[in-house]
Design a protein around this motif. Structure first.
Motif, mmCIF file in Angstrom:
data_model
loop_
_atom_site.group_PDB
_atom_site.id
_atom_site.type_symbol
_atom_site.label_atom_id
_atom_site.label_comp_id
_atom_site.label_asym_id
_atom_site.label_seq_id
_atom_site.Cartn_x
_atom_site.Cartn_y
_atom_site.Cartn_z
ATOM 1 N N THR A 106 17.330 21.302 -12.545
ATOM 2 C CA THR A 106 17.069 22.013 -13.798
ATOM 3 C C THR A 106 16.768 21.068 -14.953
ATOM 4 O OG1 THR A 106 19.425 22.051 -14.256
ATOM 5 C CG2 THR A 106 18.496 24.020 -13.208
ATOM 6 N N LYS A 107 17.113 19.804 -14.773
ATOM 7 C CA LYS A 107 16.834 18.851 -15.851
ATOM 8 C C LYS A 107 15.843 17.811 -15.333
ATOM 9 C CE LYS A 107 18.920 15.804 -19.232
ATOM 10 N NZ LYS A 107 20.142 15.355 -19.880
ATOM 11 N N ILE A 108 14.695 17.731 -16.000
ATOM 12 C CA ILE A 108 13.612 16.896 -15.476
ATOM 13 C C ILE A 108 13.162 15.890 -16.529
ATOM 14 C CG2 ILE A 108 11.236 16.941 -14.611
ATOM 15 C CD1 ILE A 108 12.636 20.191 -14.324
ATOM 16 N N VAL A 109 13.056 14.622 -16.147
ATOM 17 C CA VAL A 109 12.460 13.621 -17.050
ATOM 18 C C VAL A 109 11.021 13.382 -16.599
ATOM 19 C CG1 VAL A 109 14.504 12.405 -17.870
ATOM 20 C CG2 VAL A 109 13.550 11.798 -15.637
ATOM 21 N N PHE A 195 17.808 10.062 -18.704
ATOM 22 C CA PHE A 195 17.450 9.440 -17.422
ATOM 23 C C PHE A 195 18.633 9.494 -16.454
ATOM 24 C CE2 PHE A 195 14.119 6.923 -19.766
ATOM 25 C CZ PHE A 195 13.043 7.397 -19.037
ATOM 26 N N LEU A 196 19.821 9.208 -17.000
ATOM 27 C CA LEU A 196 20.999 9.102 -16.136
ATOM 28 C C LEU A 196 21.473 10.450 -15.614
ATOM 29 C CD1 LEU A 196 22.902 6.316 -18.102
ATOM 30 C CD2 LEU A 196 21.829 6.101 -15.852
ATOM 31 N N THR A 197 21.092 11.519 -16.324
ATOM 32 C CA THR A 197 21.614 12.831 -15.910
ATOM 33 C C THR A 197 20.539 13.748 -15.337
ATOM 34 O OG1 THR A 197 21.346 13.535 -18.201
ATOM 35 C CG2 THR A 197 23.541 12.810 -17.551
ATOM 36 N N ALA A 198 19.291 13.245 -15.228
ATOM 37 C CA ALA A 198 18.201 14.117 -14.768
ATOM 38 C C ALA A 198 18.292 14.371 -13.264
ATOM 39 C CB ALA A 198 16.853 13.488 -15.103
ATOM 40 N N ASP A 199 17.841 15.567 -12.862
ATOM 41 C CA ASP A 199 17.816 15.922 -11.442
ATOM 42 C C ASP A 199 16.515 15.480 -10.781
ATOM 43 O OD1 ASP A 199 20.229 17.438 -11.753
ATOM 44 O OD2 ASP A 199 19.007 18.978 -12.736
ATOM 45 N N MET A 226 12.001 4.228 -14.559
ATOM 46 C CA MET A 226 13.295 4.921 -14.567
ATOM 47 C C MET A 226 13.145 6.351 -14.045
ATOM 48 S SD MET A 226 15.658 3.410 -17.459
ATOM 49 C CE MET A 226 14.708 3.374 -18.940
ATOM 50 N N ALA A 227 12.042 6.985 -14.420
ATOM 51 C CA ALA A 227 11.839 8.372 -13.966
ATOM 52 C C ALA A 227 11.630 8.445 -12.460
ATOM 53 C CB ALA A 227 10.644 8.984 -14.690
ATOM 54 N N THR A 228 11.185 7.348 -11.855
ATOM 55 C CA THR A 228 10.917 7.390 -10.408
ATOM 56 C C THR A 228 12.034 6.759 -9.580
ATOM 57 O OG1 THR A 228 9.672 5.328 -10.601
ATOM 58 C CG2 THR A 228 8.407 7.358 -10.668
ATOM 59 N N THR A 229 13.037 6.203 -10.248
ATOM 60 C CA THR A 229 14.108 5.579 -9.468
ATOM 61 C C THR A 229 15.496 6.147 -9.751
ATOM 62 O OG1 THR A 229 14.233 3.834 -11.126
ATOM 63 C CG2 THR A 229 12.943 3.347 -9.159
ATOM 64 N N LEU A 230 15.717 6.633 -10.966
ATOM 65 C CA LEU A 230 17.072 7.123 -11.273
ATOM 66 C C LEU A 230 17.363 8.509 -10.688
ATOM 67 C CD1 LEU A 230 17.592 5.629 -14.840
ATOM 68 C CD2 LEU A 230 18.714 4.954 -12.714
ATOM 69 N N PRO A 231 16.496 9.496 -10.913
ATOM 70 C CA PRO A 231 16.774 10.795 -10.292
ATOM 71 C C PRO A 231 16.532 10.720 -8.775
ATOM 72 C CG PRO A 231 15.220 10.995 -12.125
ATOM 73 C CD PRO A 231 15.310 9.548 -11.779
#
Lengths: 454, 240
Positions: A106-109, A195-199, A226-231
């Motif tokens: 539900t949370k997207i970066v 970034f840290l909390t995105a699904d 970050m968008a391609t490695t954290l979630p």
């Protein structure tokens, strides 16, 4: 302005933009800097050779687009990505929505992407209750402001530091500052939490490699990485023409893209994402989905403006365009502005929805000079103007004037008569057209050159 | 040498003095100038708006008027480029006219291109005064690749000083019908051009296209400047 800003209200939009002094100042400054940096950056290159090479590679793909799409899809699948194909914008939105929903994301970066603007993805996901956060600084600014990007590389080019300071103070409830480093820090601190909390992370792609199935991201801020490695989930959305044959070809484009775009020799980050994180690898998403969007490309590639699909979205043509630099991107009422934007919008949205944009060029050719892949922009703009006239999308008075002109060019007597009539009627015509048009033209000479020479 | 002069419709109708200066200039260099009386317009104004049926008519007429082997000289970059680069494409389906268009294109020259490349007349020895700056018009620069010729000619004027214009090849905003279709944008670009011209402190601004010069002249007037605006044919002919 009355009513919504669309491509059909282009003239009205442009008129309003001309009156906006702060917009003009921002545009002039930024496009000027981009142009200067580009000029300096390409100096050391065998530029013509590289432009020809890049153009040839793109044409090679366009000549056999279906086969390259299949090859890329097979390679990406082999690498462990899940490949989806979407015929149009609606199908792409639905596909992306379902990938997210099926994983309770539900949370997207998001990293900066023009295709997701083209398919209006954010609005769609918002309506379905998802939170989508743009993480490119410029995109973040326009998202906070509830606006659209006005430049394909620098989305917030229309805003100055003071306006951004006010926006941050209002929306993020931070003390007002116009110091760019302070502003950057505010955005970074806020986004870091996201970034840290995105699904999930959604990105576009600058290139897609048919031989390895890799998606290539060219970025400067690190947000793409970050968008391609954290979630745990990464969705890359790209249109078909982003595909190039091989990793070896990427070198040609990497010498041209950053230099043409921001005047950099190389961008800060170049990421090649080949499937999800594999065993033993420390970074990467656990799941990678690639959404291949057609949205009109299969038709465009079969038509006489197919070369617009060579475009690598560097924005050099926007920066070089005197009209863009005067009115900015919002005036076009379209996802893509400037010379490439006019062409693509007419082809994607249809002539009937975009024809006024075709007035937005002096055909000066400045765009052709800077295009790194030799898209014949001016030629295509002229071709589309012909199509517009053929479809009758112009004023009755212009049609009548052209019918008269057609007669006069064939007959020196009619031409001479027309010149004398013009002289007689001139004061009335000036009044009729207004000060801004014939008021800028001196009255016809008492004796034309043809009379003087005979 | 004999040439055929194509005056262009803009010069013919609004600026005949530019045409007369072109004749004086060519005659000074010993060229015999013919002015085909049946000439009208090259078709560019219709072509750039998208009326190819009209520009094709104009081209057909032009080809029938400008027959023979003599060079065709045009005091305009955009009209010369129309003939050189756009005519052949207008007759894709007519091999006879296409061949004729190509032959005509090959002997068509913009004025300064003709003076420098054909007549090798860049050491004019003309006289002049004050400082002169130069606007590089779009089709002249980018389609015909005529960049140095006008500047060589201007630099050869004794007693006058050539000063380079910043962003000289930036469009002035004329663009043919563009000036009528988007007048505010056109005027805004012309204003920027005028600011650059005022900024270099020149006494005269010149160029090879009367359309641009007309647009620039208006913008300078609106900016309250009295800098003189003259076609390069006039600047040169005055120095004979």
């Amino acid at each position: 302005m009355s009513g919504p800003v669309t491509s059909l209200t282009f003239h009205e939009n442009a008129r309003a933009a001309c009156k906006d002094a702060s917009l003009r100042q921002s545009l002039k400054k930024c496009t000027g800097i981009f142009q200067k940096k580009r000029r300096e950056a390409v100096q050391a290159l065998p530029l013509e050779e590289l432009r020809d090479q890049a153009s040839a590679i793109k044409l090679q793909v366009l000549d056999d687009l279906g086969a390259y799409v299949d090859r890329f899809a097979a390679s990406a699948t082999r690498a462990g990505a899940v490949v989806h194909r979407a015929k149009d914008a609606a199908a792409a939105r639905e596909t992306i929505f379902h990938i997210l929903k099926d994983r309770s994301a539900t949370k997207i970066v998001k990293s900066k992407s023009m295709v997701t603007e083209e398919i209006h993805l954010n609005e769609h996901l918002h309506r379905r209750g998802m939170q989508v956060i743009e993480t490119d600084l410029g995109e973040y600014i326009v998202q906070l402001a509830g606006e659209k990007p006005s430049h394909i590389l620098a989305p917030a080019i229309h805003k100055n530091r003071q306006q951004i300071g006010k926006l941050f103070a209002e929306k993020l409830r931070v003390p007002y500052t116009e110091d760019h480093l302070e502003l950057l820090k505010i955005a970074r601190d806020t986004l870091r939490q996201d970034f840290l909390t995105a699904d999930a992370g959604i990105t576009g792609a600058n290139f897609a490699l048919a031989d390895t199935g890799s998606v290539v991201l060219v970025t400067n801020e690190g947000n793409g990485r970050m968008a391609t490695t954290l979630p745990r989930l990464h969705i890359a959305v790209l249109t078909l023409e982003k595909i190039i044959p091989s990793l070896a070809d990427l070198a040609t484009f990497m010498r041209l893209l950053p230099r043409s775009a921001s005047g950099q020799i190389l961008s800060s980050y170049v990421s090649l994402i080949t499937g999800p994180k594999k065993q033993g690898e420390s970074t990467g998403a656990e799941e990678v989905h690639i959404v291949l969007v057609d949205n009109g490309r299969s038709e465009i590639v079969a038509g006489d403006c197919r070369e617009i699909l060579k475009c690598i979205r560097c924005s050099a043509c926007l920066n070089a365009c005197p009209v863009y630099a005067t009115i900015g991107g919002h005036a076009y009422g379209s996802t893509y502005p400037g010379p490439m934007g006019i062409i693509l919008t007419v082809l994607l949205d249809g002539m009937d929805k975009a024809y006024p944009l075709l007035d937005g060029t002096t055909l000066c050719g400045a765009c052709d000079e800077v295009c790194p892949v030799k898209v014949p922009l001016t030629k295509m703009l002229a071709t589309l103007r012909e199509r517009r006239i053929a479809e009758g999308l112009t004023s009755t008075s212009e049609k009548a004037a052209m019918a008269g002109f057609k007669h006069a060019v064939n007959s020196p007597r009619a031409f001479d008569w027309g010149q004398r009539a013009l002289r007689r009627l001139w004061p009335g015509l000036v009044l009729l057209s207004g000060e801004k048009i014939l008021g800028r033209v001196p009255q016809p000479a008492d004796r034309s050159l043809r009379r003087r020479m005979s | 040498m004999r040439v055929q002069l194509f005056g262009t419709c803009l010069v013919d109708t609004f600026f005949p003095e530019t045409g007369e200066a072109t004749v004086r200039l060519l005659e000074y260099f010993g060229v015999d100038v013919a002015y085909p009386r049946e000439q009208t317009c090259c078709g560019k104004p219709a072509d750039s708006v998208g009326y190819q049926d009209v520009s094709r008519e104009a081209a057909r007429h032009f080809l029938s008027v400008f027959e023979g082997p003599d060079p065709i000289v045009v005091p305009s970059g955009s009209c010369a480029s129309m003939i050189k680069h756009h005519y052949p494409g207008l007759f894709k389906d007519d091999s006879r006219l296409r061949a004729k268009a190509e032959q005509t294109a090959s002997r068509t020259y913009e004025l300064t291109q003709f003076l420098v490349r054909v007549l090798k007349a860049h050491q004019t020895g003309f006289r002049g005064s004050g400082s002169i700056t130069y606007h590089a018009s779009c089709q002249l620069t980018r389609e015909l690749s005529v960049r140095e010729e006008p500047i060589l000619l201007l630099k050869s004027i004794e007693g006058a000083q050539y000063v380079a214009l910043p962003e000289a090849d930036r469009c002035c905003g004329f663009g043919g019908a563009f000036m009528a279709k988007m007048p505010e944008v056109s005027m805004s670009l012309a204003y920027e051009k005028a600011q650059n011209i005022v900024g270099v402190g020149a006494d005269t601004v010149t160029g090879c296209d009367q359309g641009c010069l007309m647009n620039i002249s208006d913008a300078l007037k609106r900016a309250g400047s009295n800098i003189s605006v003259k076609h390069i044919a006039q600047v040169l002919a005055e120095g004979i």
